[in-house]
Design a protein around this motif. Structure first.
Motif, short mmCIF file in Angstrom:
data_model
loop_
_atom_site.label_atom_id
_atom_site.label_comp_id
_atom_site.label_asym_id
_atom_site.label_seq_id
_atom_site.Cartn_x
_atom_site.Cartn_y
_atom_site.Cartn_z
N TYR A 88 0.81 -1.23 0.00
CA TYR A 88 0.00 0.00 0.00
C TYR A 88 0.84 1.27 0.00
O TYR A 88 0.36 2.33 0.37
N GLY A 89 2.13 1.17 -0.37
CA GLY A 89 2.94 2.37 -0.50
C GLY A 89 3.50 2.92 0.79
O GLY A 89 4.09 3.99 0.81
N TYR A 90 3.34 2.19 1.92
CA TYR A 90 4.00 2.62 3.16
C TYR A 90 5.51 2.57 2.93
O TYR A 90 6.01 1.67 2.27
N SER A 91 6.21 3.53 3.48
CA SER A 91 7.65 3.57 3.28
C SER A 91 8.32 4.19 4.50
O SER A 91 7.68 4.90 5.28
N ALA A 92 9.60 3.91 4.66
CA ALA A 92 10.40 4.53 5.71
C ALA A 92 11.81 4.71 5.17
O ALA A 92 12.35 3.80 4.53
N ASN A 93 12.37 5.90 5.38
CA ASN A 93 13.74 6.16 4.90
C ASN A 93 14.75 5.97 6.03
O ASN A 93 14.46 6.26 7.19
N LEU A 94 15.89 5.45 5.65
CA LEU A 94 16.99 5.21 6.59
C LEU A 94 18.28 5.67 5.93
O LEU A 94 18.43 5.52 4.71
N CYS A 95 19.22 6.18 6.72
CA CYS A 95 20.53 6.40 6.12
C CYS A 95 21.18 5.03 5.98
O CYS A 95 20.83 4.07 6.69
N LEU A 96 22.10 4.91 5.03
CA LEU A 96 22.68 3.60 4.73
C LEU A 96 23.30 2.99 5.99
O LEU A 96 23.20 1.79 6.22
N GLU A 97 23.92 3.82 6.81
CA GLU A 97 24.57 3.33 8.02
C GLU A 97 23.57 2.65 8.97
O GLU A 97 23.85 1.60 9.54
N ASP A 98 22.39 3.26 9.15
CA ASP A 98 21.37 2.65 10.01
C ASP A 98 20.86 1.34 9.39
O ASP A 98 20.67 0.35 10.08
N PHE A 99 20.63 1.37 8.08
CA PHE A 99 20.16 0.16 7.40
C PHE A 99 21.20 -0.95 7.51
O PHE A 99 20.86 -2.11 7.72
N ALA A 100 22.48 -0.57 7.37
CA ALA A 100 23.56 -1.56 7.34
C ALA A 100 24.01 -2.03 8.71
O ALA A 100 24.94 -2.83 8.82
N SER A 101 23.34 -1.57 9.76
CA SER A 101 23.67 -2.05 11.11
C SER A 101 23.60 -3.58 11.13
O SER A 101 22.70 -4.18 10.53
N GLU A 102 24.52 -4.21 11.83
CA GLU A 102 24.48 -5.69 11.87
C GLU A 102 23.25 -6.21 12.60
O GLU A 102 22.96 -7.39 12.55
N ARG A 103 22.50 -5.33 13.25
CA ARG A 103 21.30 -5.76 13.97
C ARG A 103 20.01 -5.48 13.19
O ARG A 103 18.93 -5.85 13.66
N THR A 104 20.08 -4.83 12.06
CA THR A 104 18.88 -4.58 11.26
C THR A 104 18.48 -5.88 10.56
O THR A 104 19.32 -6.52 9.91
N ILE A 105 17.22 -6.25 10.70
CA ILE A 105 16.81 -7.58 10.21
C ILE A 105 15.42 -7.54 9.54
O ILE A 105 14.50 -6.88 10.05
N PHE A 106 15.32 -8.22 8.40
CA PHE A 106 14.02 -8.44 7.77
C PHE A 106 13.42 -9.66 8.45
O PHE A 106 13.78 -10.80 8.14
N ALA A 107 12.55 -9.41 9.40
CA ALA A 107 12.08 -10.49 10.26
C ALA A 107 10.92 -11.25 9.61
O ALA A 107 10.00 -10.64 9.05
N THR A 108 11.02 -12.56 9.70
CA THR A 108 9.92 -13.43 9.31
C THR A 108 9.32 -14.11 10.55
O THR A 108 8.21 -14.63 10.49
N HIS A 109 10.08 -14.09 11.64
CA HIS A 109 9.70 -14.79 12.86
C HIS A 109 9.89 -13.89 14.09
O HIS A 109 10.76 -13.02 14.09
N LYS A 110 9.09 -14.14 15.11
CA LYS A 110 9.34 -13.55 16.42
C LYS A 110 9.27 -14.67 17.46
O LYS A 110 8.31 -15.45 17.46
N ASP A 111 10.29 -14.74 18.30
CA ASP A 111 10.39 -15.78 19.32
C ASP A 111 10.12 -17.17 18.74
O ASP A 111 9.39 -17.98 19.30
#
Ligand SMILES: Nc1nc2c(c(=O)[nH]1)N[C@H]1C(S)=C(S)[C@@H](COP(=O)(O)O)O[C@H]1N2
Ligand SMILES: [Mo]
Length: 210
Positions: free
Chosen positions: A116-139
């Protein structure tokens, strides 16, 4: 492998909650608009914009879920002031996406696009954090539809609106551009530890002109 990456964003001696936040029991559902229906045959995850190769990359749902699986322990801080602590998110690290479909050298920002066109901008450094994750699961369990199935982004060190649910892809950008909430009064950077909630708090250089 399978070992949660530590909580670098919360320093030793730092309180559990960022300023102005309160603990929420359970896991509320918060988003704008309806919950999209997942259509596996039409779903793809796309990487486009200023890619290094100049080409767009796409993954079907089976392809995306076959990418290396990792876990990250992280809290969720909603700008409306509730926080959920200590979730274990499982999915595909942003660093893996950056490696498989690298950005051009000039890329400074990433737009994360959702249904539906929702979006969020990040600077590359924030996106590239080793903790940034495309989550498919929680717990250890698959995300439910209302929490973003099949894929949502988690950026542990930023407010939760920076993590779209129902992600469909990312756009590499050579300049910053505001996402959905960043155009509608929320701070361009969104660091909860600095309480960057609203765009009126922005300092010169924090974001593009409104
Ligand atoms: N696509 C989409 N993702 C979104 C939002 C939204 O409106 N649309 N809201 C964000 C906000 S403000 C929050 S607090 C979290 C809430 O995630 P939850 O419903 O799983 O708790 O989702 C974020 N991701
Ligand atoms: Mo939120």
């Amino acid at each position: 492998m399978g070992h949660p990456v530590g909580r670098e964003s919360r320093q030793a001696g730092q309180p559990e909650l960022p300023p102005g936040q309160r603990l929420q029991r359970g896991w509320p559902v918060t988003h704008y608009g309806p919950v999209p229906k997942f259509r596996p045959e039409r779903w793809e995850f796309a990487v486009f914009g200023a890619t290094k190769s100049g080409d767009k990359s796409r993954w079907t749902h089976p392809e995306f879920t076959a990418l290396p699986y990792t876990t990250v322990e992280a809290d969720l801080h909603c700008v409306t002031k509730f926080s959920m602590l200590g979730a274990e998110w499982g999915g595909v690290a942003a660093t893996a996406v950056l490696e498989l479909a690298p950005p051009a050298a000039e890329v400074s920002h990433v737009m994360v696009w959702a249904e539906y066109g929702y979006s969020a901008n990040l600077c590359l450094e924030d996106f590239a954090s080793e903790r940034t994750i495309f989550a498919t699961h929680k717990d250890g369990e698959l995300l439910t539809a209302e929490h973003g199935f099949p894929v949502r982004l988690i950026v542990p060190h930023l407010y939760a609106w920076k993590g779209p649910k129902w992600v469909r892809g990312i756009e590499y950008m050579t300049a910053d551009r505001r996402g959905f909430w960043e155009e509608r009064g929320y701070h361009n950077l969104g660091d909860p530890w600095r309480e960057q909630r609203y765009s009126y708090q922005e300092e010169p250089g924090d974001g593009p002109e409104l």
